[in-house]
Design a protein around this motif. Structure first.
Motif, short mmCIF file in Angstrom:
data_model
loop_
_atom_site.label_atom_id
_atom_site.label_comp_id
_atom_site.label_asym_id
_atom_site.label_seq_id
_atom_site.Cartn_x
_atom_site.Cartn_y
_atom_site.Cartn_z
N ASP A 121 0.81 -1.22 0.00
CA ASP A 121 0.00 0.00 0.00
C ASP A 121 0.84 1.26 0.00
OD1 ASP A 121 -2.31 -1.47 -0.03
OD2 ASP A 121 -2.81 -1.14 2.07
N THR A 122 2.02 1.21 0.59
CA THR A 122 2.88 2.39 0.66
C THR A 122 3.95 2.41 -0.44
OG1 THR A 122 4.36 1.29 2.25
CG2 THR A 122 2.55 2.64 3.16
N HIS A 123 3.84 1.48 -1.38
CA HIS A 123 4.77 1.40 -2.52
C HIS A 123 6.21 1.18 -2.06
CE1 HIS A 123 1.51 2.67 -5.18
NE2 HIS A 123 1.24 3.61 -4.28
N ALA A 124 6.40 0.50 -0.95
CA ALA A 124 7.74 0.17 -0.45
C ALA A 124 8.18 -1.13 -1.11
CB ALA A 124 7.71 0.06 1.08
N TYR A 125 8.38 -1.06 -2.41
CA TYR A 125 8.59 -2.27 -3.20
C TYR A 125 9.91 -2.97 -2.91
CZ TYR A 125 4.45 -0.79 -5.72
OH TYR A 125 3.17 -0.42 -6.04
N THR B 57 0.82 4.54 -16.11
CA THR B 57 -0.42 4.32 -15.37
C THR B 57 -0.22 4.50 -13.88
OG1 THR B 57 -0.06 1.94 -15.25
CG2 THR B 57 -1.40 2.76 -17.09
N GLN B 58 1.04 4.62 -13.45
CA GLN B 58 1.34 4.87 -12.04
C GLN B 58 2.01 6.22 -11.86
OE1 GLN B 58 0.71 2.98 -8.91
NE2 GLN B 58 -0.86 2.73 -10.45
N THR B 59 1.68 7.17 -12.75
CA THR B 59 2.17 8.54 -12.62
C THR B 59 0.96 9.46 -12.61
OG1 THR B 59 4.14 7.95 -13.88
CG2 THR B 59 3.69 10.28 -13.61
N PRO B 60 0.57 9.99 -11.48
CA PRO B 60 1.11 9.73 -10.15
C PRO B 60 0.69 8.34 -9.65
CG PRO B 60 -0.80 11.13 -9.96
CD PRO B 60 -0.56 10.93 -11.43
N ARG B 61 1.38 7.88 -8.63
CA ARG B 61 1.10 6.57 -8.06
C ARG B 61 -0.33 6.49 -7.54
NH1 ARG B 61 6.37 5.26 -4.32
NH2 ARG B 61 7.68 4.52 -6.01
N SER B 62 -0.91 5.31 -7.67
CA SER B 62 -2.21 5.06 -7.07
C SER B 62 -2.10 5.17 -5.56
CB SER B 62 -2.70 3.65 -7.41
OG SER B 62 -2.96 3.52 -8.78
N ARG B 63 -3.13 5.71 -4.95
CA ARG B 63 -3.22 5.68 -3.49
C ARG B 63 -3.98 4.40 -3.16
NH1 ARG B 63 -2.40 10.49 -0.58
NH2 ARG B 63 -3.98 9.74 0.86
N VAL C 267 -11.53 -11.74 -7.43
CA VAL C 267 -12.89 -12.28 -7.46
C VAL C 267 -13.54 -12.03 -8.82
CG1 VAL C 267 -15.18 -12.06 -6.42
CG2 VAL C 267 -13.15 -12.12 -4.97
N ASN C 268 -13.20 -10.93 -9.47
CA ASN C 268 -13.79 -10.59 -10.77
C ASN C 268 -12.82 -10.84 -11.92
OD1 ASN C 268 -12.05 -8.52 -10.09
ND2 ASN C 268 -13.34 -6.93 -11.00
N ASN C 269 -11.96 -11.85 -11.83
CA ASN C 269 -10.95 -12.06 -12.87
C ASN C 269 -11.51 -12.60 -14.17
OD1 ASN C 269 -11.26 -14.83 -12.52
ND2 ASN C 269 -9.20 -15.16 -11.72
N ASP C 270 -12.81 -12.82 -14.22
CA ASP C 270 -13.45 -13.26 -15.46
C ASP C 270 -13.98 -12.08 -16.28
OD1 ASP C 270 -15.35 -12.65 -13.51
OD2 ASP C 270 -16.82 -14.07 -14.32
N LYS C 271 -13.73 -10.86 -15.80
CA LYS C 271 -14.17 -9.65 -16.49
C LYS C 271 -12.95 -8.87 -16.96
CE LYS C 271 -18.48 -9.16 -14.02
NZ LYS C 271 -18.60 -9.90 -12.82
N PRO C 272 -13.14 -7.94 -17.90
CA PRO C 272 -12.01 -7.13 -18.35
C PRO C 272 -11.40 -6.34 -17.19
CG PRO C 272 -13.89 -6.81 -19.81
CD PRO C 272 -14.38 -7.62 -18.64
N ILE C 273 -10.08 -6.32 -17.12
CA ILE C 273 -9.36 -5.55 -16.12
C ILE C 273 -8.62 -4.46 -16.90
CG2 ILE C 273 -7.52 -5.61 -14.40
CD1 ILE C 273 -8.40 -8.50 -13.83
N TYR C 274 -8.99 -3.23 -16.66
CA TYR C 274 -8.48 -2.14 -17.47
C TYR C 274 -7.01 -1.86 -17.21
CZ TYR C 274 -13.39 -1.88 -18.31
OH TYR C 274 -14.67 -2.22 -18.65
N THR C 275 -6.60 -1.90 -15.99
CA THR C 275 -5.19 -1.78 -15.68
C THR C 275 -4.97 -2.29 -14.27
OG1 THR C 275 -3.24 -0.37 -15.57
CG2 THR C 275 -5.30 0.62 -14.84
N LEU C 276 -3.86 -2.94 -14.09
CA LEU C 276 -3.46 -3.40 -12.78
C LEU C 276 -1.95 -3.19 -12.72
CD1 LEU C 276 -4.41 -4.83 -10.17
CD2 LEU C 276 -3.89 -6.98 -11.27
N SER C 277 -1.56 -1.93 -12.60
CA SER C 277 -0.16 -1.60 -12.73
C SER C 277 0.57 -1.51 -11.39
CB SER C 277 0.00 -0.29 -13.48
OG SER C 277 -0.71 0.73 -12.82
N PHE C 278 -0.16 -1.64 -10.30
CA PHE C 278 0.48 -1.74 -9.00
C PHE C 278 0.53 -3.21 -8.64
CE2 PHE C 278 -4.00 -1.49 -8.23
CZ PHE C 278 -4.23 -2.38 -7.20
N LEU C 279 1.21 -3.56 -7.61
CA LEU C 279 1.31 -4.96 -7.20
C LEU C 279 0.21 -5.26 -6.20
CD1 LEU C 279 5.17 -5.20 -6.86
CD2 LEU C 279 3.74 -5.98 -8.74
N ILE C 280 -0.65 -6.19 -6.55
CA ILE C 280 -1.82 -6.47 -5.71
C ILE C 280 -1.52 -7.53 -4.67
CG2 ILE C 280 -2.81 -8.19 -7.22
CD1 ILE C 280 -5.50 -6.54 -6.52
#
Length: 160
Positions: A23-27, A79-85, A147-160
């Motif tokens: 959540d804090t982008h401490a990758y 897609t992460q400029t600025p970073r997602s909160r 849970v919704n991985n059967d639907k289109p995912i527009y972007t997932l550019s952070f690490l879930i």
């Protein structure tokens, strides 16, 4: 399955720390949680497809995890400029099995993402393989089933 209270507490603290680092982008700190033989998997189109034969959202070994983090550090992930909160709630942490130093864990999470596109809520069912070593617990495997991985995912550019 009866589980030692101290082990349950260690596992819960590890999962909560991992969530906070994401959540804090401490990758870099998040990357340090992984073992050398790590596998990070986010399946597409179902709960348990064969990742060797079917498409996945992410199917990364240890070196690919490191490369993904280097890419995030470049600042060129537009897609992460600025970073997602991000804010995530982790629940239902359950130790499914202990096998020597390997601990199989399940948990659920809700991730709230706010960015320039708007807000998105991601619901996940997670499976972990944690491993005890001299430094404590490390993550050898993580499977995140959206849970919704059967639907289109527009972007997932952070690490879930």
């Amino acid at each position: 399955m009866l589980v030692d209270y101290d082990l349950r507490e260690q596992v819960s603290e590890f999962i909560y720390r991992e969530a906070r680092l994401q959540d804090t982008h401490a990758y870099d700190d998040w990357e340090a949680l992984w073992t050398d033989d790590a596998l990070y998997w986010i399946p597409a189109n179902g709960d348990d497809p064969d990742p060797e034969r079917e498409m996945s959202i992410i199917y990364d070994n240890r070196s690919r995890i490191a490369l993904r983090i280097k890419q995030l550090h470049t600042g060129k992930r537009h897609t992460q400029t600025p970073r997602s909160r991000l804010g995530r709630i982790v629940s239902n942490i359950e130790i499914a099995e202990c096998d020597g130093d390997d601990i199989h864990v399940r948990a659920n999470a809700m991730v709230f993402e706010s960015n320039l596109r708007g807000e998105t809520v991601w619901a996940t069912r997670n499976e972990y393989l944690l491993r005890k070593d001299c430094d404590g617990l490390r993550m050898a495997r993580k499977k995140v089933v959206l849970v919704n991985n059967d639907k289109p995912i527009y972007t997932l550019s952070f690490l879930i």
